[in-house]
Design an enzyme around this catalytic site. Structure first.
Site, PDB file in Angstrom:
ATOM      1  N   GLU A 162       0.803  -1.223   0.000  1.00 41.87           N
ATOM      2  CA  GLU A 162       0.000   0.000   0.000  1.00 41.87           C
ATOM      3  C   GLU A 162       0.841   1.280   0.000  1.00 41.87           C
ATOM      4  OE1 GLU A 162      -2.927  -0.088   3.085  1.00 41.87           O
ATOM      5  OE2 GLU A 162      -3.964  -1.790   2.233  1.00 41.87           O
ATOM      6  N   GLU A 164      -5.351  -8.514   0.955  1.00 40.29           N
ATOM      7  CA  GLU A 164      -6.035  -8.159   2.216  1.00 40.29           C
ATOM      8  C   GLU A 164      -7.504  -7.908   1.950  1.00 40.29           C
ATOM      9  OE1 GLU A 164      -4.449  -4.875   4.544  1.00 40.29           O
ATOM     10  OE2 GLU A 164      -2.393  -5.554   4.162  1.00 40.29           O
TER      11      GLU A 164
HETATM   12  C1  BG6 Z   1      -4.376  -1.866   5.514  1.00 40.33           C
HETATM   13  C2  BG6 Z   1      -2.994  -2.158   6.031  1.00 40.33           C
HETATM   14  O1  BG6 Z   1      -4.367  -0.584   5.005  1.00 40.33           O
HETATM   15  O2  BG6 Z   1      -5.426  -1.811   6.402  1.00 40.33           O
HETATM   16  C3  BG6 Z   1      -2.980  -2.900   7.352  1.00 40.33           C
HETATM   17  O3  BG6 Z   1      -2.216  -2.820   5.081  1.00 40.33           O
HETATM   18  C4  BG6 Z   1      -4.030  -2.321   8.270  1.00 40.33           C
HETATM   19  O4  BG6 Z   1      -1.682  -2.861   7.875  1.00 40.33           O
HETATM   20  C5  BG6 Z   1      -5.386  -2.515   7.629  1.00 40.33           C
HETATM   21  O5  BG6 Z   1      -4.021  -2.838   9.563  1.00 40.33           O
HETATM   22  C6  BG6 Z   1      -6.532  -2.048   8.487  1.00 40.33           C
HETATM   23  O6  BG6 Z   1      -6.372  -0.724   8.851  1.00 40.33           O
HETATM   24  P1  BG6 Z   1      -6.847  -0.190  10.263  1.00 40.33           P
HETATM   25  O7  BG6 Z   1      -6.575   1.255  10.241  1.00 40.33           O
HETATM   26  O8  BG6 Z   1      -8.294  -0.487  10.356  1.00 40.33           O
HETATM   27  O9  BG6 Z   1      -6.047  -0.961  11.255  1.00 40.33           O
END
Ligand code: BG6
Length: 479
Positions: free
Chosen positions: A170, A379
């Site tokens: 990202e 993800e």
């Molecule tokens: C993604 C990242 O943007 O979102 C992760 O790659 C991150 O590292 C995930 O934890 C969720 O984001 P957040 O802010 O809800 O923890």
């Protein structure tokens, strides 16, 4: 398009889950590890939720065997994790810290013994602080050489066992938070620098991909991009243009460069007019073209809806919801280009993230139409308040519903003709959210860790763990 019957998931589909070093490992200064930018940033008062740090996180560094055992029991086919650069090179370059390599050797071997395919992310935001101090990290072209050197060491050392690699996680998010919103390290607000930093990151990304193909010709590598497809708020051409502007500047700007080695015209012209375009040196575009990825990693959480935003008096950037109180996020935009607006057709999480499974199908189709590369969903998941009830059960049925609807959308996209390599739920265990502490949980496995106090960090399978186990066993037929 409605399919009469959906195509099955491919036989070798990589069902898995993901994590990132800083968010799970802990052991922040053990066995010779150097300090990262996050190790420093979290110590500045007021930067993270209740001052949380990754000093202990969920202690994966010491508990990886237990974690892998839980993965194996669930039948997981793949595990995506990141390497902490500062474990390998405590100062970013120079002498290798053997203990750092050993930790990942053990983890990878444990995964292989359990027939879990490792997916290794080279960079998930934890930059060696020494490089930030020395030359500003991503602000200098010197990062290209140091990142390549670090990556090549990993290719040489793990390439015999690791075939799937993610280069940068990202880039659009870590640079936006680091140099535009100032909510991640180094906490700077400087638009011009933001685009320069991104140019260096693009070059570093291309450079490691180019090297990768020399060292691991039978492997696959690609960056993971946080793609949030843009919707128009209405059928008004002005709103449609706003959504187009967002797509150009927030998505094509990065993905076109990864895949085609050139910046998209519309975005480039806009930035040049504004005096924000990065400085390019001779040979840069050659390198960008030589670093073509084998796949694109898609990190999908939500779509974003846009409407027109006047040049005079239009709204600018604003803060995200890091409170966990629904409805506290504010719309943001770029005057003259676009502004965000809540989409009345979509439910939102307590952190105001839109829940939109169709958006995942749309993302997969748009990416396929434009780039024609295989896609690894690196993800996808739901961050929510999970509660361990009195019987020791975590009833996260809302997460099951979220994952189920997104997996159906993937199968629809596969039936549309999209080449999807695998699916990594974010996240395997609960972990530290960069700005939201431990209250915003994503895991299939609950970890008894909280913002305050000392806890036993025990692992408890959530309902979603049992559900996902069946999904994997049935290769996606039992949802
Ligand atoms: C993604 C990242 O943007 O979102 C992760 O790659 C991150 O590292 C995930 O934890 C969720 O984001 P957040 O802010 O809800 O923890």
């Amino acid at each position: 398009m409605i399919h009469q019957t959906l195509k099955p998931f491919p036989k070798d589909f990589l069902w898995g889950a993901a994590s990132a070093a800083y968010q799970v490992e802990g052991a922040w200064d053990e066995d010779g590890k150097g300090a990262s930018n996050w190790d420093k940033f979290v110590r500045i008062p007021g930067k993270t939720f209740k001052g949380t740090t990754g000093d202990v996180a969920v202690d994966h560094y010491h508990r990886y065997k237990e974690d892998v055992r839980l993965m194996a029991e669930m039948g997981m086919k793949t595990y995506r994790f990141s390497v902490a650069w500062t474990r390998i090179f405590p100062n970013g370059r120079g002498e290798i810290n053997q203990k750092g390599l050993e930790f990942y050797d053990h983890l990878i071997n444990e995964l292989k013994v359990n027939k879990i395919e490792p997916i290794l992310t080279l960079y998930h935001w934890d930059l060696p602080q020494a490089l930030q101090d020395e030359y500003g990290g991503w602000e200098s072209r010197r990062i290209i050489e140091d990142f390549t050197n670090y990556s090549v060491e990993l290719f040489k050392h793990f390439g015999d066992r690791v075939k799937y690699w993610v280069s940068l996680n990202e880039q659009n998010i870590f640079t936006n938070h680091g140099y535009h919103l100032a909510t991640h390290p180094p906490g700077i607000k400087d638009e011009k620098l933001f685009y320069q930093v991104n140019h260096h990151a693009n070059l570093a990304n291309a450079s490691v991909i180019k090297e990768f193909h020399k060292y691991i010709p039978d492997g696959k590598i690609g960056p993971s991009f946080a793609y949030s497809p843009s919707y128009a708020a209405s059928s008004s051409p002005k709103d449609i243009m706003a959504a187009e502007n967002a797509e150009e500047l927030n998505s094509h700007w990065w993905m076109d460069t990864y895949v085609w080695g050139k910046y998209p015209e519309v975005a480039w012209n806009y930035l040049e007019e504004k005096g924000l375009a990065p400085l390019i040196e001779k040979g840069d575009f050659d390198l960008l073209k030589e670093g073509k990825p084998d796949f694109i990693g898609l990190n999908y959480y939500q779509t974003t809806t846009f409407e027109e935003n006047p040049l005079e008096g239009g709204i600018g950037s604003s803060e995200m919801n890091t409170t966990g109180k629904k409805g506290t996020s504010k719309d943001s935009g770029i005057p003259g280009l676009y502004k965000t607006i809540a989409n009345p057709n979509l439910e939102r999480t307590n952190w105001d993230w839109n829940i939109d499974p169709q958006g995942l199908r749309i993302a997969l189709r748009r990416m396929t139409n434009r780039y024609g590369l295989p896609i690894l969903i690196s993800e996808n998941g739901l961050g929510e308040y999970d509660k361990l009830d009195a019987d020791g059960v975590v009833q996260d049925d809302y997460r099951i519903e979220y994952l189920r609807s997104h997996i159906i959308a993937i199968q629809e996209a596969i039936s549309d003709g999209v080449d999807v390599m695998g699916y990594c739920v974010w996240s395997f265990t609960d972990l530290l959210s960069w700005l939201n502490g431990f209250q915003k949980r994503y895991g299939l496995v609950y970890v008894n860790q909280h913002e305050e106090g000392v806890h036993d960090l025990r692992r408890i399978k959530k309902n979603s763990y049992y559900w996902y186990k069946k999904v994997i066993e049935s290769n996606g037929t039992s949802l």
